[in-house]
Write an enzyme that holds these catalytic residues in place. Structure first.
Site, PDB file in Angstrom:
ATOM      1  N   ASP A  40       2.189  -4.636  -7.249  1.00  0.00           N
ATOM      2  CA  ASP A  40       0.922  -4.344  -6.719  1.00  0.00           C
ATOM      3  C   ASP A  40      -0.143  -5.221  -7.451  1.00  0.00           C
ATOM      4  OD1 ASP A  40      -0.549  -2.877  -5.062  1.00  0.00           O
ATOM      5  OD2 ASP A  40      -0.989  -1.494  -6.586  1.00  0.00           O
TER       6      ASP A  40
ATOM      7  N   LYS B 119      -5.597   4.708 -24.913  1.00  0.00           N
ATOM      8  CA  LYS B 119      -5.872   3.671 -25.931  1.00  0.00           C
ATOM      9  C   LYS B 119      -7.018   4.184 -26.902  1.00  0.00           C
ATOM     10  CE  LYS B 119      -4.655  -0.324 -23.287  1.00  0.00           C
ATOM     11  NZ  LYS B 119      -4.745  -1.271 -22.220  1.00  0.00           N
TER      12      LYS B 119
ATOM     13  N   LYS C 259      -3.294  13.700 -23.887  1.00  0.00           N
ATOM     14  CA  LYS C 259      -3.096  12.699 -22.852  1.00  0.00           C
ATOM     15  C   LYS C 259      -3.072  11.510 -23.865  1.00  0.00           C
ATOM     16  CE  LYS C 259      -4.279  10.398 -18.653  1.00  0.00           C
ATOM     17  NZ  LYS C 259      -5.123  10.255 -17.715  1.00  0.00           N
TER      18      LYS C 259
ATOM     19  N   PRO D 126       5.437  -0.039  -6.619  1.00  0.00           N
ATOM     20  CA  PRO D 126       5.209  -1.211  -7.202  1.00  0.00           C
ATOM     21  C   PRO D 126       4.082  -0.756  -8.376  1.00  0.00           C
ATOM     22  CG  PRO D 126       4.085  -1.113  -5.082  1.00  0.00           C
ATOM     23  CD  PRO D 126       4.671   0.080  -5.258  1.00  0.00           C
TER      24      PRO D 126
ATOM     25  N   GLN E  98       0.767  10.560  -8.079  1.00  0.00           N
ATOM     26  CA  GLN E  98       0.866   9.647  -6.856  1.00  0.00           C
ATOM     27  C   GLN E  98       0.800  10.431  -5.676  1.00  0.00           C
ATOM     28  OE1 GLN E  98       0.729   6.293  -6.543  1.00  0.00           O
ATOM     29  NE2 GLN E  98       0.567   6.025  -8.818  1.00  0.00           N
TER      30      GLN E  98
ATOM     31  N   TRP F  71      -4.130   1.154  -1.447  1.00  0.00           N
ATOM     32  CA  TRP F  71      -3.044   2.077  -1.250  1.00  0.00           C
ATOM     33  C   TRP F  71      -2.255   1.956   0.106  1.00  0.00           C
ATOM     34  CZ3 TRP F  71      -1.096   4.229  -4.759  1.00  0.00           C
ATOM     35  CH2 TRP F  71      -1.885   4.485  -6.224  1.00  0.00           C
TER      36      TRP F  71
ATOM     37  N   TRP G 109       0.566   6.999  -3.663  1.00  0.00           N
ATOM     38  CA  TRP G 109       1.593   6.328  -2.857  1.00  0.00           C
ATOM     39  C   TRP G 109       2.575   7.177  -1.928  1.00  0.00           C
ATOM     40  CZ3 TRP G 109       7.131   5.226  -4.401  1.00  0.00           C
ATOM     41  CH2 TRP G 109       7.559   4.159  -3.455  1.00  0.00           C
TER      42      TRP G 109
END
Length: 1135
Positions: free
Chosen positions: A88, A685, A682, A49, A645, A600, A649
């Site tokens: 999520d 913003k 990377k 999610p 993750q 999590w 996750w």
RNA sequence: UGGCCUGUAGCUCAAUGAUUGGAGCAAGUGCCUUAUACGCACAAGGUUACCGGUUCGAGCCCGGUCAGGCCAACCA
């Protein structure tokens, strides 16, 4: 009704995609792709999610492309793949976003704004960008059920989490303990790691640091230290450095590195000037002692001397002093042995421990260990059971005691230090640093070796600007370590892509696992369903809503509480759950513990919570009481997310499934890398280098974007994202595919080809058709293997190669004439059927990766032929390779044809003779019978491709050919090893006769280093040498030579072909139809007349002219040049 | 600080331990084309990040260093 293949005006992927989206929507194409497979076996996929409180980025597109293409592929392979979307919705990022928006801090919640109101804001914020996410999901072609997503904040979702937690509780896997967390005494609150990473939190500060001396106790283990001392002073001290002397009263151990070298040094205490023997890491001697003072000056040393004499008495590894005991440094009432053993009679404090976190960068290589104030200390302390302190609490009960209270001051019972703040937390004007006082005391007692101001980087509370303490706070844990071995074993059964993520990153993580700290002291999240009595003696863990209601009603009855008012519109969030009071077995009221749980856990529980709890099954005692279709959907066949993750996750899914159900949660896990900008940074913003996926898709199309993301680099590599790369894919791959389709549609529409004729058996088709179909079936096999192996990058690359090099630039190019010349009969139908099959198959192969354009073209094809009874390519079956169609020998000789042609063209270039100019002869040395046969079969192809009249083969028989021989290193290297060089030298000496003998007999014997050696043909490589006096070119074993003499006849023919080319251009510029017949007049020219006369028929046939006339003058004619000869031509369309 | 990944042409990527490390893009020149999209060819571009080792032979295996990235930490 004759339906035509749709032709496009131009290739516009975004427009085509929008049409497809509308069509899919209208036909419910996604839903059908699932329902059509109702009776099929399941392929289980879990959607990780995303959080919808931020905008989707291009990096979301790559992992979702990966997920989508696997699901589409498996659907085409005949599986049913249901995909439930998920959201999520809890957690810190959402809370922080809301805090920022409201201009409040955590402290204000419950004061300036009620928890109820705050959580309402969070609930709203969570779905802020849901529309954008839904939009990108559709536009990128990600097929997932957005209509019935699982949402982690919904009651039925949370209820399932409660069930899972209660099961853990029952198994004794959920427990309360302390953990060492950053804590701000000034603010009275714990800090999250996120808060600690705020800019400016880490600051350089000068603190009093001390090297303290812990006096060793002589026993069996430490005896060797004492034995090393020669003089009468038999005291040994372990030296340990600290920048927080206030933690010294809490010392319970000393940690050393097992493999680090330590020394026992004889010297003097610089403060008391008493002779001492100290232990420290060898590498750090230089910090305390001067090299020139070694082994000297012991007799002369006196008070006030700056230089300390020293000598090494013995050297040993840290492991050798494990378990040594020492005297407590600062004994008081509160930290007495009694205090330590009251709660833990087996505690063994004041020992030397081994820890892997010890370094020799700083200090002494011996770490003062106070389990209450350091996470490493706590861990190593628990491992060795060095204990903790205890005292009597306000209820008169014995409990754990921390020597510094939550306001940051020492507790009672620490002598002169009692009740003093360990740092200046209250901004007291005349604050006296307790750290200095402790250091002074140590100096006086011969327990300090070095005390100095030390500048270091230390975290500060971002709100109060005061230094943070690491402090033991109550927290709830899941005892993952209890089943560590099982989790490790289960992990070994998972298919990880790439392997290193599973074995390395994830495997190591499991090996070094610590218990899972579930507690979060926040507001918006899943509440821990544990209720406790005030004295903490009784507790209850609730596992379902019915159970909660039952317990609530029981309490209303027993205690007269009013839980009932909360039960109708039950919301399992704060503050409502906190208002529910339950009753204990002994009749006391119980309140919920204030903790929320780690988000999590929310996502890791999705295999169960996405369906919710089935109360019937629960009552019946089903061990997995989840709503259907749970049983068909556990565990997952496949999941895919970013490699970030791994400890998120991937771990929580694995831990929950392993702990509760002794199962993996997923069988295959693909972890994709990061998407970086084109210079390798990377995307963030802050740097302004984020790529907007909406714009990208709008401009270049989802298909090209997806194809680029998948084929540019393996998914698990970090990829540098460059829009130029998408443009290239669009131009090259999609452009070629588009043109091949357009070419087909153009002529198939003219001839009315609709695949109505029976499928022509392969043996009745021309060689080139059998070749492309053989390559096609080879391609299908490869793509299937790659896709089954979760290697979509390789799959995409072989599709590209086939499309480009085989289908478009060889098959279609060589076969163009077959489509527009001659009648609609056998050969033409063969060509149409072959090209159609290639197109249709390639479209199906690429459909999982690029679902839009493939479906568009497929539907265009299928609309005419109706070969498939499906509405969409995504409802069709994936192609199956037909081994009977594969002819390796045919593929080999076509490769020879392509290579020979390419070599001849390179020779033409070298002498600047264009291809339109015919040449007489190509010479090809053939090394053996097989090679000659192979080339002969493709001779015509080569001749027409390179515009030569004949091919002559050079064999040993006609004496032209000279051969070269060299070892086949791969084969021979294994056999010979060190003798390779000698053999290579021997082969270099081979004569033509030797080579001929080897070829004839199949073997030859050599003398190498006076030892006989038999060589076989497959152990060497034989190639041809250049042909003396000819222009040659070669590639591998293939050599070609070209006769570059241009006879007058050849010039004449070349002129004719050049003229054809010019007139074709005029036809095209004049906008004539392909089938229009024309009349042509050309002005006379001495150098051309003969050519035009001789090749008149040929020219007319090529340009579809009924008549080609030579005339003296053409006032209206177009001026052209044929091989630098200026003439005029006049072309008219025949009425 | 630790674990893991990556480092090859200006750029994006290839290369079962093996002969002379290849493609595409970009820039240059020519050619082919009844698909106008592509392609073909020529020429150019490399200390395979660096150092050491194993091997008859290393871009590939091993050890170390450096750089970038991810995750976890930042503790004496």
């Amino acid at each position: 009704m004759a339906v035509n293949y749709r032709e496009f005006q131009k290739l516009n992927l975004p427009v085509i995609e929008q049409e497809m989206l509308a069509k899919w929507n209208e036909n419910q194409a996604f839903e059908k792709s699932v329902s059509l497979r109702n009776d099929a076996p399941s392929f289980v996929f879990y959607e990780g999610p995303p959080s919808a409180n931020g905008m989707p980025g291009i990096h979301h597109v790559i992992s979702r492309t990966l997920k989508d293409l696997v699901c589409r592929y498996k659907t085409m392979r005949g599986f049913q793949v249901s995909r439930k979307a998920g959201w999520d919705t809890h957690g810190l990022p959402i809370e922080l976003g809301v805090e920022k928006e409201l201009g409040i801090t955590k402290e204000d919640i419950g004061k300036k704004i009620s928890v109820e109101e705050y959580n309402r804001k969070c609930r709203e914020a969570v779905m802020r960008y849901k529309d954008k996410w839904d939009d990108i999901t559709k536009k990128m072609g990600y097929w997932v059920d957005l209509n019935e997503p699982y949402i982690t904040f919904e009651n039925n979702y949370i209820e399932t989490l409660w069930y899972l937690l209660s099961k853990m509780y029952e198994k004794g896997l959920l427990y309360e303990s302390v953990s060492i967390q950053p804590y701000s005494p000034a603010a009275g609150t714990g800090l999250s790691s996120h808060e600690l990473n705020q800019p400016g939190c880490y600051r350089n500060v000068k603190d009093t640091s001390a090297v303290a001396m812990f006096k060793a106790v002589k026993d069996e283990k430490s005896a060797f230290l004492f034995d090393a001392i020669k003089d009468q002073n038999k005291e040994v001290f372990f030296m340990a450095w600290t920048t927080t002397p206030w933690t010294l009263p809490s010392n319970l151990g000393l940690t050393v590195g097992g493999r680090i070298n330590y020394v026992l040094v004889q010297t003097f205490n610089p403060y008391t000037h008493l002779p001492v023997n100290v232990v420290l890491a060898k590498d750090l001697l230089g910090k305390y002692f001067k090299p020139e003072a070694e082994n000297t000056g012991f007799e002369e040393y006196k008070e006030g001397d700056k230089v300390l004499p020293w000598r090494i008495l013995t050297e040993f590894k840290g492991a050798q002093i494990e378990g040594c005991q020492y005297e407590q440094l600062l004994p008081y009432e509160a930290n007495s042995m009694e205090s330590i053993t009251a709660l833990n009679p087996d505690a063994k404090p004041f020992r030397v421990l081994i820890g892997d976190f010890v370094t020799t960068e700083d200090g002494t290589g011996i770490v003062h260990t106070a389990p209450d104030f350091g996470a490493d200390d706590f861990r190593v302390g628990s491992k060795y059971n060095i204990g903790g302190f205890s005292g009597i609490n306000k209820y008169g009960k014995l409990e754990k005691l921390v020597l510094v209270d939550r306001t940051g001051k020492f507790v009672e019972g620490l002598g002169e230090f009692s009740n003093r703040y360990v740092k200046n937390y209250k901004d007291e004007k005349d604050y006296v640093d307790v750290n200095v006082d402790i250091s002074v005391k140590l100096k006086k007692e011969n327990r300090a070796f070095k005390v100095e101001k030390y500048e270091h980087n230390y975290p500060h509370c971002w709100r109060t600007d005061k230094p943070v303490l690491y402090y033991p706070l109550d927290a709830w844990f899941i005892k993952t370590t209890a089943l560590k071995d099982r989790l490790v074993a289960l992990n070994k059964t998972i298919n990880w892509k790439p392997k290193s993520t599973g074995e390395g990153r994830f495997g190591n993580w499991l090996e070094n696992m610590v218990d899972w700290n579930l507690s979060r002291s926040r507001f918006w999240g899943t509440a821990l369903p544990v209720w406790k009595t005030e004295d903490g003696a009784e507790e209850k863990c609730i596992g379902s809503v019915p159970q909660l209601k039952e317990e609530a009603a029981k309490a209303d009855k027993a205690l007269g509480t009013n839980n009932a008012r909360l039960m109708n519109d039950l919301d399992l969030h704060k503050p409502y759950v906190d208002e529910i009071v339950l009753v204990s077995e002994s009749g006391k009221p119980m309140k919920r513990v204030p903790d929320l749980i780690d988000v999590w856990f929310d996502s890791g529980a999705m295999p169960y919570a996405q369906w919710g709890l089935d109360h019937e099954k629960l009552k019946a005692g089903d061990p997995m009481p989840f709503k259907e279709p749970f049983s068909k959907n556990f565990p997952a066949s496949f999941i895919a997310e970013g490699v970030d993750q791994t400890r998120g996750w991937f771990y929580t899914l694995h831990a929950i499934a392993g702990l509760l159900f002794d199962s993996v949660a997923y069988q295959t896990c693909v972890s994709n890398g990061l998407v970086l900008d084109k210079t390798g940074n990377k995307m963030s913003k802050r740097l302004g280098n984020v790529v907007d996926p909406f714009k990208t898709i709008e401009q270049y199309g989802a298909d090209a974007t997806r194809w680029y993301l998948i084929t540019n680099a393996s998914p698990w590599e970090n990829m540098k994202f460059d829009l130029e790369g998408i443009k290239e894919v669009q131009r090259k791959f999609f452009g070629t595919l588009y043109n091949t389709y357009q070419f087909f549609a153009l002529y198939a529409n003219v001839d009315g080809f609709a695949f109505k004729e029976a499928y022509i058996p392969l043996e009745q088709r021309p060689e080139i058709d059998r070749w492309i179909l053989s390559s096609l079936n080879t391609l299908v096999k490869k793509v299937t293997e790659y896709m089954d192996d979760y290697e979509p990058t390789q799959a995409g690359r072989v599709i590209e190669e086939f499309m480009d090099e085989h289908l478009s630039n060889w098959y279609v190019r060589l076969c163009r004439r077959r489509f527009w010349k001659g009648e609609y009969e056998h050969d033409k139908i063969c060509a149409y059927q072959t090209l159609y099959e290639c197109l249709e198959t390639v479209l199906k192969l690429m459909a999982p990766i690029s679902p839009f354009f493939s479906d568009a073209l497929f539907q265009n094809l299928n609309a005419v032929t109706g070969r498939h009874k499906v509405e969409s390519i995504h409802h069709a079956d994936f192609p199956v390779s037909n081994p009977a169609a594969v002819d390796a020998s045919l593929e080999e000789r076509m490769q020879l044809a392509q290579d020979s042609s390419s070599l001849v063209l390179s020779l033409r270039k070298r002498v600047n003779i264009k291809v339109r100019q015919p040449l007489q002869k190509v010479l090809i040395p053939v090394l053996n019978k097989h090679m000659k046969n192979q080339i002969e079969l493709v001779e015509d192809l080569i001749k027409s491709e390179v515009n030569v009249k004949e091919i002559e083969y050079l064999t040993e028989d006609n004496g032209f050919i000279k051969k070269k021989i060299k070892p086949n290193y791969t084969v021979l290297g294994k056999k010979l090893g060190g003798k390779m060089k000698a053999v290579a030298a021997a082969l270099a000496e081979f004569t033509q006769e030797d080579i001929a003998k080897l070829e004839k007999d199949g073997t030859i014997s050599l003398q190498i280093d006076n030892e006989p050696l038999i060589l076989q043909t497959n152990e060497v490589e034989i190639t041809s040498e250049d042909i003396p006096g000819w222009m040659v070119a070669n590639k591998d074993a293939l050599t070609v030579a070209l006769d570059v003499t241009v006879s007058p006849e050849l010039v004449s023919e070349g002129n004719a072909r050049e003229l054809v080319n010019r007139i074709q251009k005029i036809r095209k510029d004049s906008g004539f139809e392909l089938t229009d017949r024309i009349l042509v007049k050309v002005t006379e020219h001495q150098e051309l007349n003969q050519s035009i006369a001789q090749f008149n028929n040929y020219i007319c046939a090529e340009i579809l002219a009924d008549k080609l006339e030579l005339v003296p003058e053409l006032p209206d004619g177009t001026e052209i040049e044929v091989n630098d000869i200026p003439i005029k031509v006049f072309v008219t369309k025949k009425a």
